[in-house]
Structure formats: structure tokens, C-alpha cells
Design a protein around this motif. Structure first.
Motif, PDB file in Angstrom:
ATOM      1  N   GLN A 331       0.722  -1.286   0.013  1.00  0.00           N
ATOM      2  CA  GLN A 331       0.134   0.054   0.101  1.00  0.00           C
ATOM      3  C   GLN A 331       0.918   1.155  -0.001  1.00  0.00           C
ATOM      4  O   GLN A 331       1.745   1.306   0.775  1.00  0.00           O
ATOM      5  CB  GLN A 331      -0.972   0.100   1.200  1.00  0.00           C
ATOM      6  CG  GLN A 331      -1.984   1.094   1.162  1.00  0.00           C
ATOM      7  CD  GLN A 331      -3.110   0.808   2.124  1.00  0.00           C
ATOM      8  OE1 GLN A 331      -3.481  -0.417   2.353  1.00  0.00           O
ATOM      9  NE2 GLN A 331      -3.809   1.713   2.588  1.00  0.00           N
ATOM     10  N   TYR A 349      -3.030   4.193  -2.737  1.00  0.00           N
ATOM     11  CA  TYR A 349      -3.468   2.924  -3.497  1.00  0.00           C
ATOM     12  C   TYR A 349      -3.079   1.660  -2.858  1.00  0.00           C
ATOM     13  O   TYR A 349      -1.768   1.843  -2.386  1.00  0.00           O
ATOM     14  CB  TYR A 349      -2.867   3.061  -5.015  1.00  0.00           C
ATOM     15  CG  TYR A 349      -4.120   3.742  -5.914  1.00  0.00           C
ATOM     16  CD1 TYR A 349      -4.969   3.113  -6.034  1.00  0.00           C
ATOM     17  CD2 TYR A 349      -3.623   5.015  -6.467  1.00  0.00           C
ATOM     18  CE1 TYR A 349      -6.151   3.598  -7.019  1.00  0.00           C
ATOM     19  CE2 TYR A 349      -4.589   5.734  -7.381  1.00  0.00           C
ATOM     20  CZ  TYR A 349      -5.858   5.197  -7.665  1.00  0.00           C
ATOM     21  OH  TYR A 349      -6.753   5.600  -8.327  1.00  0.00           O
ATOM     22  N   TRP A 350      -3.672   0.845  -2.875  1.00  0.00           N
ATOM     23  CA  TRP A 350      -3.275  -0.723  -2.667  1.00  0.00           C
ATOM     24  C   TRP A 350      -3.113  -1.249  -3.819  1.00  0.00           C
ATOM     25  O   TRP A 350      -3.808  -1.410  -4.746  1.00  0.00           O
ATOM     26  CB  TRP A 350      -4.422  -1.452  -1.869  1.00  0.00           C
ATOM     27  CG  TRP A 350      -4.324  -2.753  -1.472  1.00  0.00           C
ATOM     28  CD1 TRP A 350      -3.604  -3.184  -0.232  1.00  0.00           C
ATOM     29  CD2 TRP A 350      -4.567  -4.033  -2.163  1.00  0.00           C
ATOM     30  NE1 TRP A 350      -3.463  -4.707  -0.295  1.00  0.00           N
ATOM     31  CE2 TRP A 350      -4.196  -5.213  -1.416  1.00  0.00           C
ATOM     32  CE3 TRP A 350      -5.168  -4.236  -3.356  1.00  0.00           C
ATOM     33  CZ2 TRP A 350      -4.342  -6.501  -1.850  1.00  0.00           C
ATOM     34  CZ3 TRP A 350      -5.292  -5.480  -3.787  1.00  0.00           C
ATOM     35  CH2 TRP A 350      -4.916  -6.494  -3.104  1.00  0.00           C
ATOM     36  N   ASP A 351      -1.655  -1.882  -3.924  1.00  0.00           N
ATOM     37  CA  ASP A 351      -1.265  -2.283  -5.434  1.00  0.00           C
ATOM     38  C   ASP A 351      -1.066  -3.897  -5.344  1.00  0.00           C
ATOM     39  O   ASP A 351      -0.425  -4.362  -4.187  1.00  0.00           O
ATOM     40  CB  ASP A 351       0.021  -1.769  -5.726  1.00  0.00           C
ATOM     41  CG  ASP A 351      -0.167  -0.082  -6.155  1.00  0.00           C
ATOM     42  OD1 ASP A 351      -1.290  -0.005  -6.414  1.00  0.00           O
ATOM     43  OD2 ASP A 351       0.797   0.492  -6.390  1.00  0.00           O
ATOM     44  N   ARG A 365      -4.631  -2.252  -8.886  1.00  0.00           N
ATOM     45  CA  ARG A 365      -4.728  -1.332  -7.601  1.00  0.00           C
ATOM     46  C   ARG A 365      -6.125  -0.899  -7.249  1.00  0.00           C
ATOM     47  O   ARG A 365      -6.992  -0.606  -8.068  1.00  0.00           O
ATOM     48  CB  ARG A 365      -3.732  -0.294  -8.107  1.00  0.00           C
ATOM     49  CG  ARG A 365      -4.043   0.768  -9.072  1.00  0.00           C
ATOM     50  CD  ARG A 365      -2.971   1.776  -9.422  1.00  0.00           C
ATOM     51  NE  ARG A 365      -2.203   1.828  -8.526  1.00  0.00           N
ATOM     52  CZ  ARG A 365      -1.330   3.070  -8.242  1.00  0.00           C
ATOM     53  NH1 ARG A 365      -1.329   4.065  -9.086  1.00  0.00           N
ATOM     54  NH2 ARG A 365      -0.182   3.239  -7.541  1.00  0.00           N
ATOM     55  N   LEU A 367      -8.114   2.202  -4.626  1.00  0.00           N
ATOM     56  CA  LEU A 367      -8.072   3.059  -3.921  1.00  0.00           C
ATOM     57  C   LEU A 367      -8.267   2.837  -2.399  1.00  0.00           C
ATOM     58  O   LEU A 367      -9.278   2.483  -2.300  1.00  0.00           O
ATOM     59  CB  LEU A 367      -8.753   4.182  -4.504  1.00  0.00           C
ATOM     60  CG  LEU A 367      -8.543   5.597  -4.044  1.00  0.00           C
ATOM     61  CD1 LEU A 367      -7.123   6.241  -4.212  1.00  0.00           C
ATOM     62  CD2 LEU A 367      -9.556   6.671  -4.478  1.00  0.00           C
TER      63      LEU A 367
END
Length: 408
Positions: A331, A349-351, A365, A367
Motif C-alpha cells: 500500500q 493505492y493498494w497495489d 490497484r 484506492l
């Protein structure tokens, strides 16, 4: 010209001059509205397939998939823990099973045919496990013991039950295996006595760490005296199998310094037993590595590693085994060093990354502003994502399935 008339003329001329200056002066600017950043897409490279947000209770941490079905648990503070089985193809609910007769605090679940295996804790914090049938009965139950871990032994799904007891000068570790399908014991119950330094005197073996749920001990096997060479043989790394009661692997130590560094790192990760696969950041947070079967490989991340929150690093595999496909998640830290230098916070963002060899490529990703997300892989192209509770170390608010548009 009379004095009064001249005075009036001077006043009118002065007023006209002031008006001309005022007309020539630029009009004051109206306050500018702050520039609005463009709206951020909530998802990139992912498509939501299904979601659930309980109106009562919360989604517990125990979530699992067999590739065709997903099982998750909705629990509450009153002691209920209901497993929900979801068909991944149709997104329809197949069954609900109350797990509280085994444990109201499940930490692990798995699908066993139409039944559900659950592992959790009792009121004293010790581990218990059992299989709940679709009819609501309990096929079998074991525990309490200090630790229960699901493993695969000789191709059979099993539970490793470990109990630690204090003995004079050290500790005794007792291990037994139970078949998941039947709950019956597999093989003999065996013990290993360690002194305060972790050494097993009768074996000349010092334990460094445990693997496979505590059924295997990895450490240093002392070299024995070679009469022909009239010298002591070098120490070796060895693996002792408690279930079989014998050493199953011995390896020569080539680089003593590098080997010692590796064992120290492994010893500090999980005193109770290493996970089959996990990810690690180096102490200086510049290097990312993935560990499988006790061996590490360095991973090149397709995005700048420095932009992410170190504590957000997570790993999930598709299936089990030393070659199971690996996925990573990180993240974004909105106030990372780069964002601070630009004087603008980055979007949080969480990738999601797919690992191929030594490279991790971002596949999608989400948000996640102000959120704490955790994940697992339901299939090789679908991830489950749990939004964790804030200020509560158990469970989450919502669960969703997201498909990876460009899955490898």
C-alpha cells in the motif's frame, strides 16, 4: 473669476483626476478557488465480481478457497461464528455452518468436501480444531494444544499438533499428526528435548527454527571425529523430522558467514514455525525477497519500492508447495519521501503484484485512502480483499472478490 467659482473648479478637477487614476488602476482580483485534483479511479486493472458488508457482526480473518468455492466467516461479540460457502462461478451461497461448537474464534478455515475444517482458540487461548458437517454436527474435534497447523505430509492433508512443556534445563516439544479427513492420528506421537540453548544433547544438534508446523527442526549438526583423518568433521546444516524420528537432510556449509546470517534471519521470523512462503524487506527497506521452502530469492519490484508502507507487505500463493505461484501486495505511503519532496501527498493505492521468477509486476490497484487491506488468492486470476477493522485487531468491515484483468 470669482474666488468661489475657482474653488469649485479646482474641486471638480481633482475629483476627475482621482476618477481617472481609479479607472486606470487594475481591478482587484477575486479570491481564486483552490485547484481541484482530477478524480482518482477507485480501481485500475481490477474488476469487482462480488462483495459483502455485514450489517451485524464482522467478517473474521479466517478465509480460504479451493479454487471453486470460497469460505468466509461472519462472527460477532456474542460468540457466534458462521461459515458461509460461496460458489465462485455463480457467486451464489451454497451453505452456512455454525463453527462456535468447535471454536467461536476461528483463525483458519478450509473446505473438506461439503464440511468445513476450523482451527481457532478456546477460552484459555490454546488451539483447538474440528470439522463441522453441513448438518451442523461435529465430525471430530482435537485439542486443546499449544499450536495446530495445517500441513501436507506425504500427499495427505494433516494437522500438526504441537505441545511445549518445561523440563529440567529446557523444554520438551511433543508432536502428533491428525488426518484432516478423519481426525485420526497418523503415526506415532514423538518428542524432542532441547536445553536452554536449543541443543539436543543426544543428537549433537542445535535447533535454529521450525518448519511444517513444528514437525521439522532445522539447525546445526555437530561434526563427529573422523578417526582416519584424525580430525573433527565440519558442522553441517541439518533437518530433523520429528514425525519420522530421523534426520532427513544434511548439507555442507560453504559460506559460513552467509549461512550464519541466513539462519539468524530465519530464527527471528517465527519461533513457532515458518510459513511455507513469505516476503521480507531488508532492514534498510531497499531490497525485497520472497522465501519458499526455506530459500530466498531477491525480487525486483516493477514500481519504486520506497513509495510503499513497509508494514503493508503481504504475500499469497495460488495452491501450496515450493513452486506455488506468488502474489504480493503493498500500500502506498501518501507521505513517502518522494511525495514530501514534491510537496503533494500521493494517492493511497493498494497495489497487487504477480511474481514471475525474480520480477514482480503490478497487475491492479485499489484506492484505499485511510483503509487497511489484506488479501488472498481465490483462484489464479481472482483475489479476495478484506477491509480490516480500525482499532480492532480482529476481522474486517467488508469482503470483495476482484478479478485481475491481465493475470499471467
Amino acid at each position: 473669476m470669482p474666488t468661489s467659482t475657482r474653488a469649485v473648479s479646482l474641486v471638480l478637477a481633482a475629483a476627475a483626476s482621482v476618477a481617472a487614476v481609479a479607472a486606470a488602476a487594475p481591478a482587484p482580483h477575486a479570491p481564486r478557488a483552490p485547484a481541484r485534483r482530477p478524480s482518482l479511479p477507485p480501481m485500475v486493472g481490477l474488476t469487482e465480481q462480488w462483495s459483502v458488508r455485514p450489517t451485524e457482526g464482522f467478517i473474521d480473518d479466517a478465509i480460504a478457497s479451493d479454487g471453486q468455492r470460497l469460505v468466509y466467516v461472519i462472527a460477532d461479540s456474542a460468540g457466534s461464528a458462521v461459515a458461509h460457502v460461496l460458489d465462485l462461478a455463480t457467486k451464489s451461497e451454497l451453505a452456512t455452518l455454525e463453527l462456535a461448537p468447535v471454536t467461536p474464534r476461528p483463525t483458519t478455515v478450509a473446505l473438506v468436501g461439503d464440511a468445513v475444517l476450523t482451527i481457532g482458540t478456546d477460552d484459555d487461548g490454546r488451539d483447538v480444531a474440528g470439522v463441522v458437517t453441513p448438518e451442523g454436527g461435529i465430525a471430530w474435534r482435537v485439542g486443546p494444544v499449544d499450536r495446530i497447523t495445517p500441513i501436507t505430509r506425504d500427499g495427505v492433508a494433516a494437522l500438526a499438533l504441537v505441545t511445549r512443556t518445561d523440563v529440567r534445563g529446557g523444554a520438551r516439544f511433543t508432536v502428533e499428526l491428525r488426518a484432516v479427513a478423519t481426525g485420526k492420528r497418523l503415526g506415532k506421537v514423538r518428542s524432542l528435548d532441547l536445553d536452554a540453548t536449543g541443543r539436543v544433547g543426544k543428537l549433537g544438534f542445535t535447533v535454529n527454527h521450525w518448519t511444517e508446523g513444528g514437525t521439522r527442526a532445522v539447525g546445526i549438526l555437530e561434526g563427529t571425529w573422523d578417526r582416519k583423518q584424525d580430525q573433527r568433521a565440519p558442522d553441517r546444516e541439518a533437518t530433523y523430522d520429528l514425525v519420522r524420528g530421523e534426520f532427513t537432510a544434511k548439507a555442507t556449509i560453504v559460506d559460513v558467514v552467509a549461512h550464519r546470517r541466513r539462519l539468524l534471519e530465519l530464527a527471528g521470523l517465527a519461533p513457532g514455525g515458518l510459513a511455507p512462503a513469505f516476503a521480507r524487506l531488508s532492514p534498510d527497506r531497499t531490497t525485497l525477497s520472497v522465501w519458499q521452502a526455506g530459500r530466498a530469492r531477491e525480487i525486483t519490484l516493477g514500481e519504486p519500492l520506497a513509495q510503499y508502507q513497509p508494514a503493508s507487505l503481504e504475500l499469497a500463493t495460488v495452491g501450496t508447495g515450493p513452486t506455488a505461484p506468488v502474489w504480493l501486495a503493498l500500500q502506498v505511503d501518501p507521505t513517502n519521501a518522494g511525495a514530501v519532496a514534491r510537496k503533494r501527498a500521493d494517492p493511497e493505492y493498494w497495489d497487487l503484484f504477480a511474481v514471475d521468477g525474480g520480477v514482480a509486476t503490478r497487475r491492479g490497484r485499489l484506492l484505499a485512502t485511510g483503509q487497511h487491506l489484506t488479501f488472498g488468492m481465490a483462484t489464479d486470476a481472482v483475489a479476495w480483499v478484506l477491509e480490516r477493522n480500525v482499532g480492532f485487531d480482529r476481522g474486517g468491515k467488508s469482503l470483495r472478490l476482484v478479478a485481475v484483468a491481465d493475470a499471467p
